[in-house]
Every structure is written in structure tokens, then in C-alpha cells.
Design a protein around this motif. Sequence first.
Motif, PDB file in Angstrom:
ATOM      1  N   VAL A 190       9.422  12.880  20.294  1.00  0.00           N
ATOM      2  CA  VAL A 190      10.848  13.036  20.007  1.00  0.00           C
ATOM      3  C   VAL A 190      11.076  12.965  18.505  1.00  0.00           C
ATOM      4  O   VAL A 190      10.609  12.035  17.840  1.00  0.00           O
ATOM      5  N   THR A 191      11.790  13.957  17.989  1.00  0.00           N
ATOM      6  CA  THR A 191      12.138  14.006  16.572  1.00  0.00           C
ATOM      7  C   THR A 191      13.634  13.777  16.413  1.00  0.00           C
ATOM      8  O   THR A 191      14.439  14.499  17.001  1.00  0.00           O
ATOM      9  N   PHE A 240       7.463  21.664  17.377  1.00  0.00           N
ATOM     10  CA  PHE A 240       8.463  20.760  17.934  1.00  0.00           C
ATOM     11  C   PHE A 240       8.256  20.560  19.433  1.00  0.00           C
ATOM     12  O   PHE A 240       7.726  21.422  20.125  1.00  0.00           O
ATOM     13  N   ASP A 241       8.723  19.413  19.927  1.00  0.00           N
ATOM     14  CA  ASP A 241       8.698  19.141  21.362  1.00  0.00           C
ATOM     15  C   ASP A 241      10.114  18.821  21.848  1.00  0.00           C
ATOM     16  O   ASP A 241      10.747  19.639  22.488  1.00  0.00           O
ATOM     17  N   VAL A 242      10.628  17.642  21.525  1.00  0.00           N
ATOM     18  CA  VAL A 242      12.016  17.285  21.836  1.00  0.00           C
ATOM     19  C   VAL A 242      12.708  16.899  20.539  1.00  0.00           C
ATOM     20  O   VAL A 242      12.242  16.006  19.827  1.00  0.00           O
ATOM     21  N   LEU A 243      13.781  17.581  20.233  1.00  0.00           N
ATOM     22  CA  LEU A 243      14.615  17.262  19.068  1.00  0.00           C
ATOM     23  C   LEU A 243      15.897  16.621  19.570  1.00  0.00           C
ATOM     24  O   LEU A 243      16.512  17.115  20.519  1.00  0.00           O
ATOM     25  N   VAL A 244      16.340  15.541  18.946  1.00  0.00           N
ATOM     26  CA  VAL A 244      17.594  14.904  19.338  1.00  0.00           C
ATOM     27  C   VAL A 244      18.470  14.764  18.105  1.00  0.00           C
ATOM     28  O   VAL A 244      18.006  14.357  17.038  1.00  0.00           O
ATOM     29  N   THR A 245      19.743  15.133  18.244  1.00  0.00           N
ATOM     30  CA  THR A 245      20.598  15.168  17.066  1.00  0.00           C
ATOM     31  C   THR A 245      22.068  15.016  17.417  1.00  0.00           C
ATOM     32  O   THR A 245      22.456  14.984  18.592  1.00  0.00           O
ATOM     33  N   GLU A 246      22.869  14.926  16.389  1.00  0.00           N
ATOM     34  CA  GLU A 246      24.335  14.785  16.497  1.00  0.00           C
ATOM     35  C   GLU A 246      24.964  16.080  16.989  1.00  0.00           C
ATOM     36  O   GLU A 246      24.352  17.147  16.928  1.00  0.00           O
ATOM     37  N   ASN A 247      26.203  15.996  17.429  1.00  0.00           N
ATOM     38  CA  ASN A 247      26.909  17.075  18.095  1.00  0.00           C
ATOM     39  C   ASN A 247      26.991  18.362  17.263  1.00  0.00           C
ATOM     40  O   ASN A 247      26.572  19.434  17.717  1.00  0.00           O
TER      41      ASN A 247
END
Length: 373
Positions: A190-191, A240-247
Motif C-alpha cells: 500500500v502506497t 504500483f499495487d494499492v494506492l490510497v489517497t485523499e478525495n
Amino acid sequence: MSGKTSLEIAVFEGDGIGTEIMQPCLDLLSAVTETVGGFGLTFKSLPAGAGTYSREGTALPPASLQAARNADAILLAAMGLPDIRYPDGTEVAPQLDLRFEFGLYAGVRPVRSVAGTPAVLADPRAAGLDFVLVRESTEGLFAARGKGSVENDSEARDTQVITRAVCERLFDFAFKLAGERKAAGLPGRVTCVDKANVFTSFAFFRKVFDERAALHPDIGSDHAYIDATALNMVRHPWDFDVLVTENMFGDILSDLGAGLIGGMGMAPSADIGDEHAVFQPCHGSAPDIAGQGKANPTAMFLSGAMMLDWLAVRESLPACAQAAAMIRKAVDRVFASGAVVPFDLGGSSGTLAVTEAVMAALRDPEAAAVAAI
């Protein structure tokens, strides 16, 4: 988890091409349900969108909202029209209202290459893209929606909101997803994508991310700034695999991700909360091609498959997961065969041709899909 086998789906056709791609998707879902067996779907069509707003003065009627709340899942095509706006000048977007109303904090945007579609990047590794963007969907800069201010016609302000409660659920969701991908042979990393070097809110976002990462030591984690991520999604997206970020960042990056796999017509999505979920294509209502039979329904089909995967887990129905896999395999088979090339990918296959080819591949997996191009 109820384990029930008769499932009601709230259906929002919405505006523009939404009314053209929804029925083919419902037909496909009905066909795969009949083929697999073990569960049943009923569809309840509900009014909402810019057209509803122009007719009734509300974009999301209370009865539609309540019916969606009572449904087992929500399937949405497209909403909004650029020439129909609220008094403050913003577009009508009840799909956002659903996210806030039901607490759909995890916006899941898969980026998966489909064999047979025109290459966007020259590097051959781009043919095997398979990563996921997880976009927080209830706060961030979007928390200012409808609350911004303009002072003396000289200064405008919108305020970003990042909360610990939502971040913890969001990051746990991302790590769980990465764990599932790792079990399937994918990297399992997760990034966190932010701008923590400039903004206090993003430094807090990263701090909470690191706290949740420490609870998942079996899953890799790292950080990246939003600008570098946008660059590297073009330079080497296969890393990349899973990127998590703001709206807001997620809103922008998800369109970039769609561009990497051919366009919005190939990009499905889900907005998931603890109790409810909405499944819809990443694209909008495309009024410039509405009514012409040119819309690519593939993203709608793949969003339906994502809905079935979610229902499989929520309702303990493995048959739903089997049906989802059949839809994806049918889509992959059709495009790999070259039977159709939609307008948005440079071809001349319209909504009907794509639908017929996918339906044929679903019904006869051993036969080559054939459709008029």
C-alpha cells in the motif's frame, strides 16, 4: 452477513448515456445469474440526476434515497448534465450525495489492462497493468462541497477536512485489499499518496497511515507525493499495487488511471462503506454522444461485476463471485478476439455491438465472440 439468496438492487440510470448503458448491464447481470444459479437479483429503477432536478426541483428524491438505503446494493450509471446546475453554479451530482449519506468512504478504482485494447503506453509492461486506487470519498477537499464562501467578489475559500475516524477505516480497507491481492499472487503493498511536505492536513493523513501500517506488518507500505505519483503513473505504473489517497487527489488520479487502460469506458468503480455500496463506471453522462448508440458499456459491465464480488462477501454467496468472474472473462475474451473496438477506443462498435459480443461470450465461452464492427 445475511446469507440470503434473493437480492434487491437499487438502479439509477441517471442522465445522458446512463440511460443507454444501464439496461444492457441489467440484461447481462440477469443472464449470468440464470447461468450460475444459487441466487437471484431483482432491480428497482429509481429517479435521480440532473433531469430529475429540472423536472422535480430535487436531484435525489427522498423516496429514491430511502429505496437505495433499503436495497442490498446500488448500481448507478451516470448523473449530471453541464447545462443543468445549482444556483451556486455547481453541477447536479447526487452520486456525491449518496457517498456522504451512506458513509461510502472507500472509493475503489481498479486499473487493469484488457488484452486487445489499443496500447496507450509504448512499454510492453503496460499491457499487464493491475493496480488499484483507493480514494477516500466522503471528506478531504470534497467536505467543502456546498460550504465554500466568496468574500466581496474578491476571495473564495474551500476548506479541506481530514479526520482520524475516516482515515483509520480507509487505511484498514486498503491494507485488507492489499492482503487479498497478496494472497492472489500480487505484490501486496500500500502506497500512501499525499502532500505531507506542505500541508498540515496531509502530514496528519500520513501519520495515521503509518499507525495503521504498523498493525499490518505482513503488508508492505510506503509513501509518495501526489505530484511524483502522477508522474510515475505514466513512467512506470506497473510498479504500483494499492494506492490510497485523499478525495480530490483520488478524483484526479483515477481519471489518469483510466487513461492508462484506454479511457473512461473501460474503467469501473465502487464506493464502499460499512453498510452500503454504490457501483458505477468512472465516466460521466457524456451528453455529447448521448442518444447516438456510441457509448461503451464495458465500464458499466465491470462495475456490475464488482457489485457481485461485494455481494459474494457480504451475503456469503460464492455463486456471486463466480458470476463476477464470468463477466470479466467474457469481457476479456471479447476484446482479446478483436471482435469489437468501441468508438472511444478508436473503432466503430457501438453499445449494441459490444453488448451482443459480451453476451455471446458469456453464453458460449468456447466460441469466438463475433459482432458487427
